[in-house]
Design a protein around this motif. Structure first.
Motif, PDB file in Angstrom:
ATOM      1  N   PHE A   6       2.870   4.196  -5.914  1.00  0.00           N
ATOM      2  CA  PHE A   6       1.588   4.331  -6.764  1.00  0.00           C
ATOM      3  C   PHE A   6       2.800   6.086  -7.898  1.00  0.00           C
ATOM      4  O   PHE A   6       2.238   5.180  -8.850  1.00  0.00           O
ATOM      5  CB  PHE A   6       1.065   4.361  -6.892  1.00  0.00           C
ATOM      6  N   SER A  34       6.892  -7.737   1.334  1.00  0.00           N
ATOM      7  CA  SER A  34       6.241  -8.483   2.273  1.00  0.00           C
ATOM      8  C   SER A  34       6.681  -9.841   1.508  1.00  0.00           C
ATOM      9  O   SER A  34       6.584 -11.031   0.626  1.00  0.00           O
ATOM     10  CB  SER A  34       4.880  -7.944   1.800  1.00  0.00           C
ATOM     11  N   THR A  90      -1.086   0.099  -7.560  1.00  0.00           N
ATOM     12  CA  THR A  90      -2.231   0.720  -6.444  1.00  0.00           C
ATOM     13  C   THR A  90      -2.389   0.310  -4.669  1.00  0.00           C
ATOM     14  O   THR A  90      -1.607   0.898  -3.486  1.00  0.00           O
ATOM     15  CB  THR A  90      -3.467   1.190  -6.317  1.00  0.00           C
ATOM     16  N   ASP A  91      -1.639  -0.900  -4.956  1.00  0.00           N
ATOM     17  CA  ASP A  91      -1.738  -2.213  -3.375  1.00  0.00           C
ATOM     18  C   ASP A  91       0.138  -1.612  -3.436  1.00  0.00           C
ATOM     19  O   ASP A  91       0.013  -2.333  -1.596  1.00  0.00           O
ATOM     20  CB  ASP A  91      -1.608  -3.394  -2.872  1.00  0.00           C
ATOM     21  N   LEU A  92       0.789  -0.663  -3.822  1.00  0.00           N
ATOM     22  CA  LEU A  92       2.154  -1.179  -3.444  1.00  0.00           C
ATOM     23  C   LEU A  92       2.374  -0.145  -2.252  1.00  0.00           C
ATOM     24  O   LEU A  92       1.705   0.687  -1.724  1.00  0.00           O
ATOM     25  CB  LEU A  92       3.466  -0.613  -4.400  1.00  0.00           C
ATOM     26  N   PRO A  93       3.467  -0.567  -0.669  1.00  0.00           N
ATOM     27  CA  PRO A  93       3.093   0.770  -0.071  1.00  0.00           C
ATOM     28  C   PRO A  93       3.440   1.771  -0.331  1.00  0.00           C
ATOM     29  O   PRO A  93       4.869   1.736  -0.988  1.00  0.00           O
ATOM     30  CB  PRO A  93       4.384  -0.303   0.996  1.00  0.00           C
ATOM     31  N   GLY A 104      -2.572  -4.093 -10.139  1.00  0.00           N
ATOM     32  CA  GLY A 104      -2.347  -3.689  -8.674  1.00  0.00           C
ATOM     33  C   GLY A 104      -1.448  -3.161  -8.421  1.00  0.00           C
ATOM     34  O   GLY A 104      -1.275  -3.404  -7.129  1.00  0.00           O
ATOM     35  N   TRP A 162      -2.822   0.575 -12.642  1.00  0.00           N
ATOM     36  CA  TRP A 162      -3.990   0.308 -11.527  1.00  0.00           C
ATOM     37  C   TRP A 162      -4.829  -0.763 -11.614  1.00  0.00           C
ATOM     38  O   TRP A 162      -4.748  -1.643 -10.523  1.00  0.00           O
ATOM     39  CB  TRP A 162      -5.179   1.293 -11.540  1.00  0.00           C
TER      40      TRP A 162
END
Length: 471
Positions: free
Chosen positions: A60, A155, A53-56, A51, A48
């Motif tokens: 997570f 991305s 938690t920002d994975l698409p 970062g 967390w």
């Protein structure tokens, strides 16, 4: 007396709880579950902060499961795809030792808890307890492999490029999947090695009678090395907390603490004793790295990570030598105090040298890093930029073993000299006046003095038995 209620009692086993076999399995399962839950919590907090938690695609939970598997010795394979005309490739080889250490400590404590009041145990009983714990651990790892799989789109940071890539079938994706067979095989070796190390270093761990002969020669140096590693982890935690409070990168610092604190702390032990690692960083790939290490390794070619290169970035790196001297001397002193009093200083020095050399060798293997992600089009290299990156870090094992032998010999010898004035386990010292009077007749003297105090001791004993009979 037996009353009517006792006549229908189910017996001692049922009345006092579950049968011993069920209780033993429950203890093994409880230790394994507690260790796995601890690892999941530590991994989740670290990811967390990094970062994740920002994975698409809601990746997570799967990333947490994969991280725990890798920390427990499991194998997770990465795969990349970018359609027909492009190719994505990925590889990741790094052990999150914060997660490993947390789980190992909890599992070892849970395993030893039912044995804490025993000094000796039969070989069959110990093997049975180890087997039950290993089986429970493997079952939990097997369940975790079901969650450690996911794939998601990468991305490229440009809407037009993503649209063109989608039209040409070159949209990069990356996925991971746990290797069940390798995870169970290496996971079994991991838990067996952990339990063996637990018996090696813990004074609370009972041994079979056949192994009692070796505890005085093996346990003190092994215990000293575990104390050294834990001391460095605690020092690293203190430094991390200070960084967390005073610096402006709290998320990165928290990620290092919960994912790679022992990686950095144990590398500090190796570097402080004169060891070195070789590697480079061209893009961090989201891996949490301390700022000083990142600055040293961020080059186009391979760079040696040692005291000299660290001191170029921060002069305080030379303090690692002083910390190593203090911690290793304290560990050697502790090992000498726990060893037999008649052990010569040279023997203690050799034992410490071997123990430290093995420890630094293992630290080198555990702190390796190899991470890479790249995207190539029509077979032409990595595109670079935001579409690729690499982090490598390899230990110089021979150098680590060499400095471990030298430091172990010196600190082991000095620790043995310092421990000469300290009482050792099992040692009986003569009083300051020298030899006890009538030392050879001490047992008889003890009985005579008892007789002097109680001339009618025999009759009192009879009288005591008569009174018991009258009662």
């Amino acid at each position: 007396m037996r009353g009517p209620a006792s006549a229908g009692s189910p017996g001692p086993v049922r009345s006092h709880g579950a049968p011993p076999a069920i209780r033993a399995w429950a203890q093994a399962l409880g230790a394994a579950v507690a260790a796995l839950v601890t690892m999941i919590v530590v991994a989740a907090v670290g990811l967390w902060a990094a970062g994740a938690t920002d994975l698409p695609g809601g990746a997570f939970p799967s990333v947490v499961a994969a991280t725990v598997l890798v920390a427990a010795g499991g194998s997770v394979g990465l795969s990349g795809d970018a359609g027909v005309i492009a190719e994505a490739n990925a590889a990741l080889d790094v052990v999150p030792l914060s997660v490993t250490l947390a789980g190992a400590l909890v599992l070892a404590f849970g395993f030893l808890l039912p044995l804490r009041h025993r000094a000796v145990a039969g070989t069959r009983e110990l093997l049975a307890r180890i087997a039950r714990t290993a089986v429970c651990w493997l079952v939990l790892l097997l369940l975790l492999t079901l969650a450690a799989r996911h794939s998601f789109r990468i991305s490229v940071g440009n809407d037009l490029a993503e649209q063109i890539g989608s039209e040409l079938g070159a949209t990069p994706t990356v996925g991971f999947r746990a290797d069940v067979a390798a995870t169970l095989a290496v996971g079994l070796l991991w838990v067996l090695a952990l339990l063996a190390l637990t018996f090696l270093v813990s004074r609370r761990a009972p041994l079979s009678p056949r192994l009692l002969h070796y505890q005085d020669s093996v346990r003190p140096p092994a215990h000293a090395m575990v104390l050294t590693l834990l001391a460095y982890a605690v020092i690293g935690l203190i430094v991390g907390i200070v960084e967390l409070i005073t610096k402006d990168r709290p998320a990165e610092t928290l990620a290092v603490i919960f994912l790679g604190l022992p990686n950095v702390a144990w590398m500090a032990l190796g570097i402080g004793t004169g060891g070195a690692w070789v590697g480079h960083v061209d893009k961090a790939l989201g891996l949490p790295l301390p700022h000083a290490l990142d600055q040293v390794l961020r080059t186009h070619g391979q760079r040696t990570l040692d005291l000299g290169s660290l001191a170029e970035q921060d002069g305080r790196a030379w303090l690692l030598v002083a910390v190593a001297a203090v911690v290793l001397l304290a560990a050697a002193f502790t090992a000498a105090v726990r060893s037999p009093a008649r052990l010569p200083a040279w023997r203690h020095a050799v034992e410490m040298a071997v123990a430290l050399a093995v420890t630094l060798f293992v630290v080198g293997l555990l702190t390796r890093i190899s991470a890479h992600y790249g995207l190539s089009v029509i077979g032409v290299g990595d595109l670079g930029g935001d579409l690729g990156g690499e982090v490598t870090l390899e230990p110089q094992l021979l150098r680590l073993v060499g400095v471990g032998l030298v430091w172990g010999l010196v600190t082991g010898f000095l620790g043995s000299l310092l421990a000469r004035g300290v009482r050792h386990p099992g040692e009986v010292r003569e009083p300051r006046g020298g030899r006890e009077p009538d030392g050879g007749r001490e047992p008889d003297g003890g009985r005579e003095s008892d007789g002097g105090r109680e001339p009618d001791g025999g009759r009192e004993s009879d009288g005591g038995r008569e009174s018991d009979g009258r009662a």
